[in-house]
Design a protein around this motif. Structure first.
Motif, mmCIF file in Angstrom:
data_model
loop_
_atom_site.group_PDB
_atom_site.id
_atom_site.type_symbol
_atom_site.label_atom_id
_atom_site.label_comp_id
_atom_site.label_asym_id
_atom_site.label_seq_id
_atom_site.Cartn_x
_atom_site.Cartn_y
_atom_site.Cartn_z
ATOM 1 N N LEU A 1 2.353 60.582 44.344
ATOM 2 C CA LEU A 1 2.443 61.999 44.691
ATOM 3 C C LEU A 1 1.059 62.628 44.844
ATOM 4 O O LEU A 1 0.760 63.256 45.859
ATOM 5 N N CYS A 2 0.217 62.431 43.831
ATOM 6 C CA CYS A 2 -1.088 63.117 43.809
ATOM 7 C C CYS A 2 -2.137 62.472 44.702
ATOM 8 O O CYS A 2 -3.017 63.160 45.208
ATOM 9 N N CYS A 3 -2.074 61.161 44.873
ATOM 10 C CA CYS A 3 -3.114 60.463 45.650
ATOM 11 C C CYS A 3 -2.714 60.193 47.088
ATOM 12 O O CYS A 3 -3.582 59.890 47.909
ATOM 13 N N ALA A 4 -1.431 60.264 47.403
ATOM 14 C CA ALA A 4 -1.009 59.918 48.759
ATOM 15 C C ALA A 4 -0.144 60.991 49.408
ATOM 16 O O ALA A 4 -0.491 61.508 50.465
ATOM 17 N N ILE A 5 0.970 61.326 48.787
ATOM 18 C CA ILE A 5 1.942 62.203 49.448
ATOM 19 C C ILE A 5 1.337 63.572 49.763
ATOM 20 O O ILE A 5 1.417 64.053 50.896
ATOM 21 N N ILE A 6 0.699 64.183 48.769
ATOM 22 C CA ILE A 6 0.122 65.518 49.010
ATOM 23 C C ILE A 6 -1.053 65.444 49.984
ATOM 24 O O ILE A 6 -1.056 66.155 51.000
ATOM 25 N N PRO A 7 -2.073 64.585 49.744
ATOM 26 C CA PRO A 7 -3.192 64.555 50.706
ATOM 27 C C PRO A 7 -2.788 64.149 52.126
ATOM 28 O O PRO A 7 -3.215 64.781 53.101
ATOM 29 N N VAL A 8 -1.965 63.131 52.252
ATOM 30 C CA VAL A 8 -1.539 62.710 53.592
ATOM 31 C C VAL A 8 -0.648 63.786 54.217
ATOM 32 O O VAL A 8 -0.732 64.062 55.417
ATOM 33 N N GLY A 9 0.175 64.415 53.395
ATOM 34 C CA GLY A 9 1.021 65.501 53.890
ATOM 35 C C GLY A 9 0.215 66.658 54.445
ATOM 36 O O GLY A 9 0.580 67.260 55.460
ATOM 37 N N VAL A 10 -0.896 66.979 53.796
ATOM 38 C CA VAL A 10 -1.780 68.044 54.290
ATOM 39 C C VAL A 10 -2.316 67.676 55.667
ATOM 40 O O VAL A 10 -2.365 68.512 56.570
#
Length: 140
Positions: free
Chosen positions: A54-63
């Motif tokens: 969640l913190c290292c992939a989903i949120i940054p890639v989602g942005v």
């Protein structure tokens, strides 16, 4: 423009390596591999792997995906360097938030096992975080 079948083998290999080792792919797979390696149960894997994902992939890639869809970013690799500040800042903040529970758990474990005192753990965190940030900035 050539079709994918008409590209020289070197260009196809370069494209494959670019896509397989893109930051979005690495930040998705590496935390899961690390969590699988250290987890002793499926519940632990889901907790640590899920938090890291969640913190290292989903949120940054989602942005980044959101920025591309809205037209604020040119592409998913953020090729225009002028556009990198916002996604990088949000990504770093997301990773930092994800690391806080881990850092707290490690600090607690050091005190609980009497390897360090509370003030030593706090001093280590106060000195370690800026030093790690400075090292990261110096290397990038």
């Amino acid at each position: 423009m050539r079709s994918p079948r008409e590209r020289p083998a070197g260009a196809r290999l370069a494209r494959l390596l670019t896509e397989v080792f893109a930051p979005g792919v690495l930040v998705t797979t590496l935390p899961l591999v690390a969590a699988a390696r250290v987890s002793r149960s499926p519940a632990q894997f889901l907790l640590w792997g899920g938090t890291a994902l969640l913190c290292c992939a989903i949120i940054p890639v989602g942005v980044i995906v959101h920025g591309v869809r809205r037209g604020r970013l040119t592409d998913r690799h953020v090729g225009d360097h002028r556009q990198r500040a916002r996604p990088l800042s949000i990504g770093l903040a997301s990773v930092a938030v994800g690391l806080l529970p881990l850092a707290a758990a490690v600090g607690w474990s050091r005190v609980r096992l009497r390897d360090h005192t509370g003030p030593q753990v706090l001093a280590g965190a106060a000195l370690g975080a800026p030093l790690a940030a400075a090292t990261f900035l110096a290397l990038t």
